[in-house]
Design a protein around this motif. Structure first.
Motif, PDB file in Angstrom:
ATOM      1  N   GLY A  23       0.815  -1.207   0.000  1.00  0.00           N
ATOM      2  CA  GLY A  23       0.000   0.000   0.000  1.00  0.00           C
ATOM      3  C   GLY A  23       0.846   1.253   0.000  1.00  0.00           C
ATOM      4  O   GLY A  23       2.074   1.208  -0.108  1.00  0.00           O
ATOM      5  N   ARG A  24       0.180   2.393   0.126  1.00  0.00           N
ATOM      6  CA  ARG A  24       0.858   3.676   0.146  1.00  0.00           C
ATOM      7  C   ARG A  24       1.494   3.909   1.506  1.00  0.00           C
ATOM      8  O   ARG A  24       0.895   3.644   2.551  1.00  0.00           O
ATOM      9  CB  ARG A  24      -0.141   4.802  -0.130  1.00  0.00           C
ATOM     10  CG  ARG A  24      -0.773   4.758  -1.500  1.00  0.00           C
ATOM     11  CD  ARG A  24       0.201   5.127  -2.575  1.00  0.00           C
ATOM     12  NE  ARG A  24       0.721   6.487  -2.407  1.00  0.00           N
ATOM     13  CZ  ARG A  24       1.677   7.003  -3.143  1.00  0.00           C
ATOM     14  NH1 ARG A  24       2.261   6.274  -4.078  1.00  0.00           N
ATOM     15  NH2 ARG A  24       2.098   8.250  -2.949  1.00  0.00           N
ATOM     16  N   SER A  25       2.729   4.419   1.493  1.00  0.00           N
ATOM     17  CA  SER A  25       3.417   4.668   2.762  1.00  0.00           C
ATOM     18  C   SER A  25       2.756   5.780   3.558  1.00  0.00           C
ATOM     19  O   SER A  25       2.781   5.767   4.790  1.00  0.00           O
ATOM     20  CB  SER A  25       4.885   5.016   2.498  1.00  0.00           C
ATOM     21  OG  SER A  25       4.999   6.139   1.654  1.00  0.00           O
TER      22      SER A  25
ATOM     23  N   VAL B 160     -10.179   2.295   5.655  1.00  0.00           N
ATOM     24  CA  VAL B 160      -9.634   2.533   6.988  1.00  0.00           C
ATOM     25  C   VAL B 160      -8.443   3.477   6.885  1.00  0.00           C
ATOM     26  O   VAL B 160      -7.678   3.436   5.921  1.00  0.00           O
ATOM     27  CB  VAL B 160      -9.217   1.217   7.677  1.00  0.00           C
ATOM     28  CG1 VAL B 160      -8.066   0.544   6.936  1.00  0.00           C
ATOM     29  CG2 VAL B 160      -8.867   1.445   9.137  1.00  0.00           C
ATOM     30  N   VAL B 161      -8.316   4.370   7.862  1.00  0.00           N
ATOM     31  CA  VAL B 161      -7.168   5.268   7.944  1.00  0.00           C
ATOM     32  C   VAL B 161      -6.664   5.285   9.381  1.00  0.00           C
ATOM     33  O   VAL B 161      -7.403   4.997  10.324  1.00  0.00           O
ATOM     34  CB  VAL B 161      -7.515   6.709   7.504  1.00  0.00           C
ATOM     35  CG1 VAL B 161      -7.934   6.747   6.050  1.00  0.00           C
ATOM     36  CG2 VAL B 161      -8.591   7.308   8.395  1.00  0.00           C
ATOM     37  N   HIS B 162      -5.383   5.627   9.505  1.00  0.00           N
ATOM     38  CA  HIS B 162      -4.781   5.784  10.827  1.00  0.00           C
ATOM     39  C   HIS B 162      -4.700   7.272  11.127  1.00  0.00           C
ATOM     40  O   HIS B 162      -4.030   8.022  10.407  1.00  0.00           O
ATOM     41  CB  HIS B 162      -3.388   5.162  10.864  1.00  0.00           C
ATOM     42  CG  HIS B 162      -2.689   5.351  12.179  1.00  0.00           C
ATOM     43  ND1 HIS B 162      -1.512   6.056  12.298  1.00  0.00           N
ATOM     44  CD2 HIS B 162      -3.014   4.943  13.431  1.00  0.00           C
ATOM     45  CE1 HIS B 162      -1.130   6.068  13.564  1.00  0.00           C
ATOM     46  NE2 HIS B 162      -2.026   5.406  14.264  1.00  0.00           N
TER      47      HIS B 162
ATOM     48  N   VAL C 280      -5.612   8.278   1.419  1.00  0.00           N
ATOM     49  CA  VAL C 280      -4.835   9.470   1.774  1.00  0.00           C
ATOM     50  C   VAL C 280      -5.702  10.728   1.802  1.00  0.00           C
ATOM     51  O   VAL C 280      -5.648  11.499   2.769  1.00  0.00           O
ATOM     52  CB  VAL C 280      -3.630   9.633   0.830  1.00  0.00           C
ATOM     53  CG1 VAL C 280      -2.903  10.945   1.110  1.00  0.00           C
ATOM     54  CG2 VAL C 280      -2.672   8.459   0.999  1.00  0.00           C
ATOM     55  N   PRO C 281      -6.544  11.000   0.779  1.00  0.00           N
ATOM     56  CA  PRO C 281      -7.420  12.166   0.874  1.00  0.00           C
ATOM     57  C   PRO C 281      -8.356  12.120   2.078  1.00  0.00           C
ATOM     58  O   PRO C 281      -8.590  13.147   2.724  1.00  0.00           O
ATOM     59  CB  PRO C 281      -8.204  12.119  -0.444  1.00  0.00           C
ATOM     60  CG  PRO C 281      -7.277  11.446  -1.395  1.00  0.00           C
ATOM     61  CD  PRO C 281      -6.592  10.389  -0.568  1.00  0.00           C
ATOM     62  N   VAL C 282      -8.895  10.940   2.395  1.00  0.00           N
ATOM     63  CA  VAL C 282      -9.784  10.833   3.558  1.00  0.00           C
ATOM     64  C   VAL C 282      -9.021  11.155   4.841  1.00  0.00           C
ATOM     65  O   VAL C 282      -9.521  11.846   5.733  1.00  0.00           O
ATOM     66  CB  VAL C 282     -10.414   9.424   3.628  1.00  0.00           C
ATOM     67  CG1 VAL C 282     -11.080   9.186   4.980  1.00  0.00           C
ATOM     68  CG2 VAL C 282     -11.422   9.244   2.504  1.00  0.00           C
TER      69      VAL C 282
END
Length: 278
Positions: free
Chosen positions: A134-136, A167-169, A228-230
């Motif tokens: 995934g994206r770093s 999901v986002v951190h 990333v935008p979220v």
């Protein structure tokens, strides 16, 4: 069950890109599409109009892995990041309208001068294959331990009624925030069901702190989740500054994210004011 519905005798290979393909996806092609057909997962970039890594008819296919570096791409992994250490055949010289080259440099060369850092997490396997997780900048990093978003999606989207998830951190408070899209077959409060499934099938570390049900998950026309935008919207960014609605499968999908972000920010301000008053 495509194999039982269509004549796939002329199918020679299956390509996959846009997001990491888990091992289950490879097995699905083998079992439900056509046994023996190679699955060529690949990864590239819009700005190079090409790929960095992909499949090859001369290398074996291993579930969950990308087979080889593409020709002309000097791909390496530095600190877990996908980098390119030599110029590529289709490497851009700059961005349109970026007269001084500052945007181009900031996008790919600011972290490691002279080395293209693409922003993907990459590891090489002992078999010689590659795994992009995934994206770093969208990494789920729980108390210093990286968590694979693809694993969490596999569990959540396997639940009855769940059609998609994201999901986002969130750095503030080390919190995992999960958005779930569900249809009418999903009964009752979905949050405890999701948390129980993630805890039992993965681990307590994977359990999200917050679960929000939304009408749709924001994805691009090619199916990429806008992690990333979220994440940036939840941190206070304006949605139209971090995402182009014209490139979304459902432009209205961002509205629910914006509403959640606003509600969270009001609650956080209230909590801070309450603590200060106390």
């Amino acid at each position: 069950e495509p194999a039982s519905t269509y004549d796939l005798s002329s199918l020679r290979a299956v390509g996959s890109t846009g997001a990491p393909l888990p091992a289950e996806g490879f097995r699905w092609v083998r079992d439900r599409v056509k046994a023996g057909v190679p699955v060529w997962s690949s990864s590239g970039g819009t700005d190079i109009c090409s790929g960095f890594v992909g499949g090859s008819p001369m290398t074996p296919v291993r579930a969950g892995e990308i087979s080889v570096r593409n020709l002309g791409a000097a791909v390496e992994a530095i600190d877990g990041e996908l980098v390119v250490t030599e110029p590529m055949p289709s490497m851009p010289l700059g961005f349109w309208g970026d007269d001084d080259g500052s945007r181009y440099h900031e996008a790919y060369f600011s972290e490691r001068p002279g080395v293209w850092t693409h922003g993907d997490l990459l590891e090489f396997t002992q078999s010689g294959g590659l795994i992009i997780s995934g994206r770093s900048d969208a990494t789920l990093n729980r108390r210093g331990v990286r968590i694979g978003a693809a694993e969490l999606y596999r569990v959540v989207e396997g639940l009855p009624g769940v059609t998609d998830s994201l999901v986002v951190h969130h750095q503030d408070g080390d919190r995992l925030i999960l958005f779930v899209a569900a249809d009418e077959s999903a009964a009752g409060d979905i949050e405890p069901v999701v948390k129980d499934a993630v805890r039992s099938q993965l681990s307590p570390r994977h359990v999200p702190n917050e679960v929000y049900t939304v009408p749709a998950i924001p994805t691009t026309l090619s199916g990429k989740k806008l992690e990333v935008p979220v994440k940036k919207i939840l941190a206070g960014a304006e949605p139209d500054e971090v995402a182009s609605r014209g490139s979304l499968r459902d432009p209205a999908a961002l509205d629910a994210i914006v509403e959640v972000a606003a509600t969270r920010n009001r609650r956080l301000r209230w909590d801070e004011a309450s603590r200060a008053f106390a």
